[in-house]
Enzyme design. Structure first.
Site, PDB file in Angstrom:
ATOM      1  N   GLU A  22     -30.653 -81.459  -9.776  1.00 14.17           N
ATOM      2  CA  GLU A  22     -29.854 -82.684  -9.798  1.00 14.17           C
ATOM      3  C   GLU A  22     -28.422 -82.466  -9.329  1.00 14.17           C
ATOM      4  O   GLU A  22     -27.475 -82.595 -10.133  1.00 14.17           O
ATOM      5  CB  GLU A  22     -29.864 -83.300 -11.203  1.00 14.17           C
ATOM      6  CG  GLU A  22     -31.228 -83.680 -11.699  1.00 14.17           C
ATOM      7  CD  GLU A  22     -31.186 -84.479 -13.008  1.00 14.17           C
ATOM      8  OE1 GLU A  22     -30.082 -84.776 -13.485  1.00 14.17           O
ATOM      9  OE2 GLU A  22     -32.267 -84.830 -13.523  1.00 14.17           O
ATOM     10  N   GLU A  75     -39.294 -83.755 -13.874  1.00 19.56           N
ATOM     11  CA  GLU A  75     -38.776 -84.142 -15.188  1.00 19.56           C
ATOM     12  C   GLU A  75     -39.102 -85.595 -15.452  1.00 19.56           C
ATOM     13  O   GLU A  75     -38.944 -86.448 -14.576  1.00 19.56           O
ATOM     14  CB  GLU A  75     -37.242 -83.996 -15.285  1.00 19.56           C
ATOM     15  CG  GLU A  75     -36.751 -82.581 -15.402  1.00 19.56           C
ATOM     16  CD  GLU A  75     -35.254 -82.487 -15.631  1.00 19.56           C
ATOM     17  OE1 GLU A  75     -34.662 -83.460 -16.140  1.00 19.56           O
ATOM     18  OE2 GLU A  75     -34.684 -81.441 -15.297  1.00 19.56           O
TER      19      GLU A  75
HETATM   20  C1  GCO Z   1     -30.995 -83.281 -16.422  1.00 17.27           C
HETATM   21  C2  GCO Z   1     -31.652 -82.142 -16.837  1.00 17.27           C
HETATM   22  C3  GCO Z   1     -32.037 -81.932 -18.199  1.00 17.27           C
HETATM   23  C4  GCO Z   1     -31.732 -82.937 -19.270  1.00 17.27           C
HETATM   24  C5  GCO Z   1     -32.742 -84.036 -19.329  1.00 17.27           C
HETATM   25  C6  GCO Z   1     -32.500 -85.070 -20.423  1.00 17.27           C
HETATM   26  O1  GCO Z   1     -31.416 -83.747 -15.476  1.00 17.27           O
HETATM   27  O2  GCO Z   1     -30.058 -83.691 -17.023  1.00 17.27           O
HETATM   28  O3  GCO Z   1     -32.346 -81.635 -15.838  1.00 17.27           O
HETATM   29  O4  GCO Z   1     -31.301 -80.788 -18.351  1.00 17.27           O
HETATM   30  O5  GCO Z   1     -31.676 -82.330 -20.470  1.00 17.27           O
HETATM   31  O6  GCO Z   1     -32.778 -84.670 -18.124  1.00 17.27           O
HETATM   32  O7  GCO Z   1     -31.264 -85.663 -20.255  1.00 17.27           O
END
Ligand code: GCO
Length: 496
Positions: free
Chosen positions: A219, A403
């Site tokens: 991200e 995710e």
């Molecule tokens: C993100 C991450 C995770 C977070 C999850 C929940 O994208 O922020 O990859 O580390 O913990 O997305 O917020």
């Protein structure tokens, strides 16, 4: 969200808005769900356009079911075996930066308990595990030779996974930049991208014999915007110019790492995890605000990686834009960068958490119920819209969902999590639907395997399918883990 978010931030702060222009029936359904006049919060309805079939929806043979974590969120042991601080150690130590004053130590103690966790994964029937390598373990100061003890740890993790028939999905960078690199300018500096390429090469050389799915930078949008513009994540900066530089330099780092991956001859594949959000206009007649938000939140990442271009509308002073100075943005770019950034990748990793509305100006609005994470507006059909938009607007590429998940409604340890089961069920259904409609979706990773350190929320949001008692480090699979196990065994999701 910190209370002192600067005034120039979007009115409704969202961790991960990455908007996808909704098309066709989905758009009509979204508009139909909006209140007349479109200016008040609409009442979202279940998708009017699609209902899941009564029979279980099967996934293709070989579909990969996994779960994800990241190093700083689960490992703990922050000074073990030569590891030096990352920006997250520094940021978490700052008074008021983390809601409960906690840090990533001990988190879920996975540095010590990885073997137990691999057993747990095997017990659930997971086919893959996505985790990240901690750069400050492998190159404690961000440059120079590898720290053998750091690499040895990940060798043991990878071997344990392979022994159990679990495919490693390895993220090179999940926001834990070595502090020494931050002290030298961090992602504001082009040099950091070059350092990342060297680091990536060390990792490919050490672990590249394993058939794995490699992911470059997690991200880049969240890290650039929340860490360098909003100041709510490490390194806690509040400069749109630096955020813009961080976008470009992370993407450059991605492209350089892909080159090194090819040169290394490592087994497996490589891609980039981008957080994407479907967004729906409240006023269909005002497409300009929508286009700006789309450019900033979505195309600013997808276009350079998949098409080798940047969208013109992303940077500027209008609502929906990243308010960096255009001159500063142009200065960080050099000839040939976009060619590097668009080096062919093997898959696109999609991280999906929800939707947002967009008002006539290009500001985000609320259109769906949120989880305990107030930035997360839940609408499963948004996943379908997002995947189909990628299929429609970009060159064909295999897709992985790396995710997707939801926090428990309470910060207290709980194993009974019907909300998560419902969330996952409805999202799996939309994934199956997208496959039936032609999306080349190959894998689904639930966020997260374990309750862990949720960044600025500390331990106040539990995202795991496995509960962790942070006092004793005892793991207990939640009901959702049992349910997910059943989905994996059947390779199908049932209607209810
Ligand atoms: C993100 C991450 C995770 C977070 C999850 C929940 O994208 O922020 O990859 O580390 O913990 O997305 O917020």
């Amino acid at each position: 969200m910190p209370e002192d978010v600067p005034a120039r931030l979007p009115a409704r702060f969202s961790r991960r808005t990455l908007f996808a222009m909704a098309g066709g029936g989905a758009l009509a359904a979204a508009l139909a769900a909006c209140a007349p006049g479109g200016s008040t919060t609409p009442t979202p309805t279940a998708s009017a356009s699609w209902m899941p079939p009564a029979k279980p929806m099967a996934f293709p043979q070989g579909f990969v079911w996994g779960a994800a974590t990241s190093a700083y969120q689960v490992e703990g042991s922050v000074t073990a075996d030569g590891r030096l601080p990352s920006v997250w150690d520094t940021f978490a130590a700052r008074a008021g930066a983390i809601r409960d004053g906690s840090t990533g130590d001990p988190a879920a103690d996975q540095y010590v308990r990885y073997a137990q966790d691999v057993d747990l994964m095997a017990g659930l029937g997971l086919g893959a595990y996505r985790f990240s390598l901690a750069w400050p373990r492998i190159q404690p100061t961000g440059s120079g030779p590898a720290n053998a003890a750091g690499l040895d740890h990940y060798r043991r993790v990878v071997d344990a996974l392979v022994e159990r028939g679990i495919r490693p999905a390895i993220t090179l960078f999940h926001w834990d930049l070595p502090q020494a690199l931050q002290d030298a300018g961090g992602w504001a500096k082009r040099e950091t991208a070059l350092r990342f390429a060297d680091y990536a090469e060390l990792c490919f050389d050490a672990l590249g014999d394993v058939e794995a799915d490699w992911m470059t930078l997690n991200e880049p949008k969240t890290h650039a915007f929340v860490g360098h513009w909003y100041g709510a994540h490490a390194p806690g900066l509040r400069s749109p110019d630096v955020a813009a530089a961080a976008v470009h330099h992370q993407l450059l780092a991605h492209g350089l790492a892909v080159e090194r991956f090819r040169e290394s001859g490592a087994a497996g594949r490589i891609g980039i995890p981008l957080n994407l959000v479907s967004a729906y206009p409240l006023d269909a007649g005002r497409a300009d605000g929508l286009a700006r938000l789309d450019a900033r939140e979505n195309r600013l990442f997808l276009d350079p990686v998949l098409k080798g271009t940047y969208p013109d509308e992303a940077i500027g002073s209008l609502p929906g834009q990243l308010p960096a100075r255009p001159a500063a943005w142009m200065t960080v770019q050099e000839d040939g960068d976009l060619e590097t950034i668009s080096a062919p990748i093997d898959f696109l990793a999609v991280q999906y958490y929800g939707v947002t509305g967009v008002d006539a100006s290009g500001n985000e609005t609320s259109i769906a119920p949120t989880s305990a994470a107030t930035w997360q507006q839940i609408k499963a059909e948004g996943l379908y819209d997002l995947l189909m938009r990628i299929v429609r607007d970009y060159p064909a590429i295999p897709l992985l969902i790396t995710e997707n998940g939801i926090p428990d409604p309470t910060p207290d340890l709980t194993v009974d999590d019907p909300e998560r089961i419902e969330f996952l069920r409805t999202h799996f259904q939309q994934a199956a639907r997208s496959i039936a409609d032609g999306a080349p979706l190959e894998a689904y990773y639930v966020w997260s395997l374990l309750d862990n350190f949720e960044w600025a929320e500390g331990y106040q949001q539990r995202w795991g399918i496995v509960a962790v008692d942070f006092q004793t480090q005892e793991r207990t699979p939640k009901r959702s883990a049992e349910w997910y196990s059943g989905v994996i065994a059947a390779n199908a999701v049932s209607a209810s």
